[in-house]
Design a protein around this motif. Structure first.
Motif, PDB file in Angstrom:
ATOM      1  N   HIS A   1      74.903  30.271  14.299  1.00 28.01           N
ATOM      2  CA  HIS A   1      75.817  30.536  13.177  1.00 28.01           C
ATOM      3  C   HIS A   1      75.485  29.683  11.948  1.00 28.01           C
ATOM      4  CE1 HIS A   1      78.227  26.802  13.554  1.00 28.01           C
ATOM      5  NE2 HIS A   1      77.888  26.889  14.827  1.00 28.01           N
ATOM      6  N   PHE A   2      74.965  28.477  12.192  1.00 30.46           N
ATOM      7  CA  PHE A   2      74.751  27.551  11.080  1.00 30.46           C
ATOM      8  C   PHE A   2      73.489  27.881  10.265  1.00 30.46           C
ATOM      9  CE2 PHE A   2      71.656  25.537  13.747  1.00 30.46           C
ATOM     10  CZ  PHE A   2      72.235  25.440  15.016  1.00 30.46           C
ATOM     11  N   VAL A   3      72.681  28.851  10.691  1.00 29.49           N
ATOM     12  CA  VAL A   3      71.513  29.251   9.905  1.00 29.49           C
ATOM     13  C   VAL A   3      71.559  30.721   9.514  1.00 29.49           C
ATOM     14  CG1 VAL A   3      70.078  27.496  11.006  1.00 29.49           C
ATOM     15  CG2 VAL A   3      70.015  29.867  11.862  1.00 29.49           C
ATOM     16  N   LYS A   4      72.526  31.452  10.039  1.00 28.29           N
ATOM     17  CA  LYS A   4      72.588  32.882   9.783  1.00 28.29           C
ATOM     18  C   LYS A   4      72.713  33.145   8.285  1.00 28.29           C
ATOM     19  CE  LYS A   4      74.472  35.075  13.104  1.00 28.29           C
ATOM     20  NZ  LYS A   4      75.422  35.670  14.070  1.00 28.29           N
ATOM     21  N   GLY A   5      71.883  34.043   7.796  1.00 29.75           N
ATOM     22  CA  GLY A   5      71.883  34.364   6.378  1.00 29.75           C
ATOM     23  C   GLY A   5      70.935  33.506   5.556  1.00 29.75           C
ATOM     24  N   ARG A   6      70.434  32.439   6.154  1.00 39.12           N
ATOM     25  CA  ARG A   6      69.497  31.547   5.443  1.00 39.12           C
ATOM     26  C   ARG A   6      68.110  31.550   6.080  1.00 39.12           C
ATOM     27  NH1 ARG A   6      70.367  26.156   5.443  1.00 39.12           N
ATOM     28  NH2 ARG A   6      71.454  26.150   7.443  1.00 39.12           N
TER      29      ARG A   6
ATOM     30  N   SER B   1      60.402  35.926  12.467  1.00 36.49           N
ATOM     31  CA  SER B   1      59.540  37.108  12.520  1.00 36.49           C
ATOM     32  C   SER B   1      58.323  36.765  13.371  1.00 36.49           C
ATOM     33  CB  SER B   1      59.116  37.546  11.119  1.00 36.49           C
ATOM     34  OG  SER B   1      58.363  36.525  10.484  1.00 36.49           O
ATOM     35  N   ARG B   2      57.549  37.779  13.694  1.00 40.21           N
ATOM     36  CA  ARG B   2      56.357  37.536  14.492  1.00 40.21           C
ATOM     37  C   ARG B   2      55.253  38.500  14.116  1.00 40.21           C
ATOM     38  NH1 ARG B   2      58.146  37.622  20.363  1.00 40.21           N
ATOM     39  NH2 ARG B   2      55.916  37.560  20.832  1.00 40.21           N
ATOM     40  N   ASP B   3      54.028  38.037  14.297  1.00 41.79           N
ATOM     41  CA  ASP B   3      52.837  38.857  14.109  1.00 41.79           C
ATOM     42  C   ASP B   3      52.034  38.715  15.390  1.00 41.79           C
ATOM     43  OD1 ASP B   3      50.407  40.020  13.477  1.00 41.79           O
ATOM     44  OD2 ASP B   3      50.366  39.211  11.458  1.00 41.79           O
ATOM     45  N   ASN B   4      52.229  39.651  16.304  1.00 43.20           N
ATOM     46  CA  ASN B   4      51.569  39.540  17.604  1.00 43.20           C
ATOM     47  C   ASN B   4      50.050  39.615  17.489  1.00 43.20           C
ATOM     48  OD1 ASN B   4      53.949  39.161  19.017  1.00 43.20           O
ATOM     49  ND2 ASN B   4      54.190  41.340  19.505  1.00 43.20           N
ATOM     50  N   ALA B   5      49.563  40.315  16.484  1.00 46.89           N
ATOM     51  CA  ALA B   5      48.115  40.404  16.286  1.00 46.89           C
ATOM     52  C   ALA B   5      47.516  39.032  15.959  1.00 46.89           C
ATOM     53  CB  ALA B   5      47.789  41.393  15.177  1.00 46.89           C
ATOM     54  N   LYS B   6      48.331  38.187  15.331  1.00 49.05           N
ATOM     55  CA  LYS B   6      47.888  36.834  14.993  1.00 49.05           C
ATOM     56  C   LYS B   6      48.416  35.793  15.987  1.00 49.05           C
ATOM     57  CE  LYS B   6      47.449  37.656  10.024  1.00 49.05           C
ATOM     58  NZ  LYS B   6      47.868  37.222   8.654  1.00 49.05           N
ATOM     59  N   SER B   7      49.121  36.262  17.014  1.00 51.21           N
ATOM     60  CA  SER B   7      49.701  35.347  18.017  1.00 51.21           C
ATOM     61  C   SER B   7      50.525  34.257  17.370  1.00 51.21           C
ATOM     62  CB  SER B   7      48.589  34.719  18.875  1.00 51.21           C
ATOM     63  OG  SER B   7      47.938  35.697  19.649  1.00 51.21           O
ATOM     64  N   THR B   8      51.325  34.648  16.391  1.00 50.08           N
ATOM     65  CA  THR B   8      52.090  33.668  15.616  1.00 50.08           C
ATOM     66  C   THR B   8      53.510  34.156  15.390  1.00 50.08           C
ATOM     67  OG1 THR B   8      50.071  32.932  14.498  1.00 50.08           O
ATOM     68  CG2 THR B   8      52.162  32.330  13.487  1.00 50.08           C
ATOM     69  N   VAL B   9      54.440  33.225  15.480  1.00 49.54           N
ATOM     70  CA  VAL B   9      55.843  33.474  15.166  1.00 49.54           C
ATOM     71  C   VAL B   9      56.212  32.580  13.991  1.00 49.54           C
ATOM     72  CG1 VAL B   9      58.215  33.307  16.012  1.00 49.54           C
ATOM     73  CG2 VAL B   9      56.395  34.135  17.518  1.00 49.54           C
ATOM     74  N   TYR B  10      57.047  33.109  13.106  1.00 47.77           N
ATOM     75  CA  TYR B  10      57.411  32.391  11.891  1.00 47.77           C
ATOM     76  C   TYR B  10      58.915  32.150  11.828  1.00 47.77           C
ATOM     77  CZ  TYR B  10      52.837  34.244  10.619  1.00 47.77           C
ATOM     78  OH  TYR B  10      51.503  34.577  10.601  1.00 47.77           O
ATOM     79  N   LEU B  11      59.271  31.106  11.101  1.00 45.68           N
ATOM     80  CA  LEU B  11      60.671  30.865  10.777  1.00 45.68           C
ATOM     81  C   LEU B  11      60.748  30.567   9.292  1.00 45.68           C
ATOM     82  CD1 LEU B  11      63.534  30.646  12.017  1.00 45.68           C
ATOM     83  CD2 LEU B  11      63.191  28.160  12.032  1.00 45.68           C
ATOM     84  N   GLN B  12      61.225  31.544   8.534  1.00 49.77           N
ATOM     85  CA  GLN B  12      61.416  31.366   7.103  1.00 49.77           C
ATOM     86  C   GLN B  12      62.773  30.726   6.878  1.00 49.77           C
ATOM     87  OE1 GLN B  12      59.318  32.075   4.401  1.00 49.77           O
ATOM     88  NE2 GLN B  12      60.902  31.014   3.204  1.00 49.77           N
ATOM     89  N   MET B  13      62.773  29.584   6.227  1.00 49.96           N
ATOM     90  CA  MET B  13      64.010  28.828   6.021  1.00 49.96           C
ATOM     91  C   MET B  13      64.286  28.735   4.518  1.00 49.96           C
ATOM     92  SD  MET B  13      63.510  25.835   8.883  1.00 49.96           S
ATOM     93  CE  MET B  13      62.239  24.989   7.941  1.00 49.96           C
ATOM     94  N   ASN B  14      65.369  29.331   4.092  1.00 50.77           N
ATOM     95  CA  ASN B  14      65.759  29.315   2.685  1.00 50.77           C
ATOM     96  C   ASN B  14      67.064  28.553   2.509  1.00 50.77           C
ATOM     97  OD1 ASN B  14      63.542  31.001   2.085  1.00 50.77           O
ATOM     98  ND2 ASN B  14      64.772  32.843   2.402  1.00 50.77           N
TER      99      ASN B  14
ATOM    100  N   GLY C   1      61.480  31.377  20.872  1.00 49.77           N
ATOM    101  CA  GLY C   1      62.645  30.774  20.244  1.00 49.77           C
ATOM    102  C   GLY C   1      62.269  29.574  19.397  1.00 49.77           C
ATOM    103  N   TRP C   2      63.134  29.290  18.439  1.00 44.31           N
ATOM    104  CA  TRP C   2      63.035  28.065  17.643  1.00 44.31           C
ATOM    105  C   TRP C   2      64.243  27.187  17.962  1.00 44.31           C
ATOM    106  CZ3 TRP C   2      59.050  26.312  14.767  1.00 44.31           C
ATOM    107  CH2 TRP C   2      58.084  27.222  14.350  1.00 44.31           C
ATOM    108  N   PHE C   3      63.978  25.901  18.131  1.00 40.93           N
ATOM    109  CA  PHE C   3      65.012  24.921  18.398  1.00 40.93           C
ATOM    110  C   PHE C   3      64.841  23.771  17.409  1.00 40.93           C
ATOM    111  CE2 PHE C   3      66.618  26.352  22.553  1.00 40.93           C
ATOM    112  CZ  PHE C   3      65.660  27.308  22.865  1.00 40.93           C
ATOM    113  N   ARG C   4      65.849  22.911  17.326  1.00 45.63           N
ATOM    114  CA  ARG C   4      65.701  21.727  16.492  1.00 45.63           C
ATOM    115  C   ARG C   4      66.465  20.566  17.107  1.00 45.63           C
ATOM    116  NH1 ARG C   4      69.230  23.427  11.086  1.00 45.63           N
ATOM    117  NH2 ARG C   4      71.302  22.914  11.918  1.00 45.63           N
ATOM    118  N   GLN C   5      66.014  19.378  16.771  1.00 42.50           N
ATOM    119  CA  GLN C   5      66.691  18.183  17.246  1.00 42.50           C
ATOM    120  C   GLN C   5      66.707  17.142  16.139  1.00 42.50           C
ATOM    121  OE1 GLN C   5      65.169  16.412  20.881  1.00 42.50           O
ATOM    122  NE2 GLN C   5      67.148  15.482  21.297  1.00 42.50           N
TER     123      GLN C   5
ATOM    124  N   GLY D   1      69.602  25.369  19.807  1.00 39.57           N
ATOM    125  CA  GLY D   1      68.888  26.603  19.508  1.00 39.57           C
ATOM    126  C   GLY D   1      69.138  27.050  18.086  1.00 39.57           C
ATOM    127  N   VAL D   2      68.111  27.542  17.443  1.00 42.50           N
ATOM    128  CA  VAL D   2      68.194  28.010  16.062  1.00 42.50           C
ATOM    129  C   VAL D   2      68.082  29.532  15.994  1.00 42.50           C
ATOM    130  CG1 VAL D   2      67.083  27.970  13.804  1.00 42.50           C
ATOM    131  CG2 VAL D   2      67.270  25.861  15.150  1.00 42.50           C
TER     132      VAL D   2
END
Length: 124
Positions: free
Chosen positions: A62-67, A71-84, A35-39, A47-48
């Motif tokens: 709801h405040f980030v939906k659509g923006r 995603s995740r790449d388990n082979a790289k052990s990395t999770v991403y959050l693209q923020m537009n 999960g991604w969170f913010r403060q 929670g984001v």
């Protein structure tokens, strides 16, 4: 050592984009939702987004939906959050966290390992 390390934060103008990364070490990322969170200053942590271990299920506040897109790449052990289309109200420290299991999670108590956070500032 079980660890999550966030990166990719920074200063961006309103309407801009950033991609956050969450790199895992010390455990098999494939087995857990993340999960991604913010403060924001003076506010409670919120929670984001969350992604299941397989990546097939996601949820968004709801405040980030659509923006934002998680995603995740388990082979790289990395999770991403693209923020537009970032807004000034998105300014916060962003944290990633490991869920206790593979399914989507929402509440803080469902997560047991947290990163140190990365600052995102949206300002002109």
């Amino acid at each position: 050592q079980l660890q999550l390390v966030e990166s990719g934060g920074g200063l961006v103008q309103p309407g801009g984009s950033l991609r956050l990364s969450c790199a895992a070490s010390g455990f098999i990322l494939d087995n857990y939702a993340i999960g991604w969170f913010r403060q924001a200053p003076g506010k409670e942590r919120e929670g984001v987004s969350c992604i299941s271990s397989s990546g097939l299920s996601t949820n968004y506040a709801h405040f980030v939906k659509g923006r934002f897109t998680i995603s995740r790449d388990n082979a790289k052990s990395t999770v991403y959050l693209q923020m537009n289309n970032l807004k000034p109200e998105d300014t916060a420290v962003y944290y990633c966290a490991k869920a206790r299991g593979p399914a989507l999670a929402i509440d803080d108590y469902e997560f047991d390992i947290w990163g140190q956070g990365t600052q995102v500032t949206v300002s002109s």
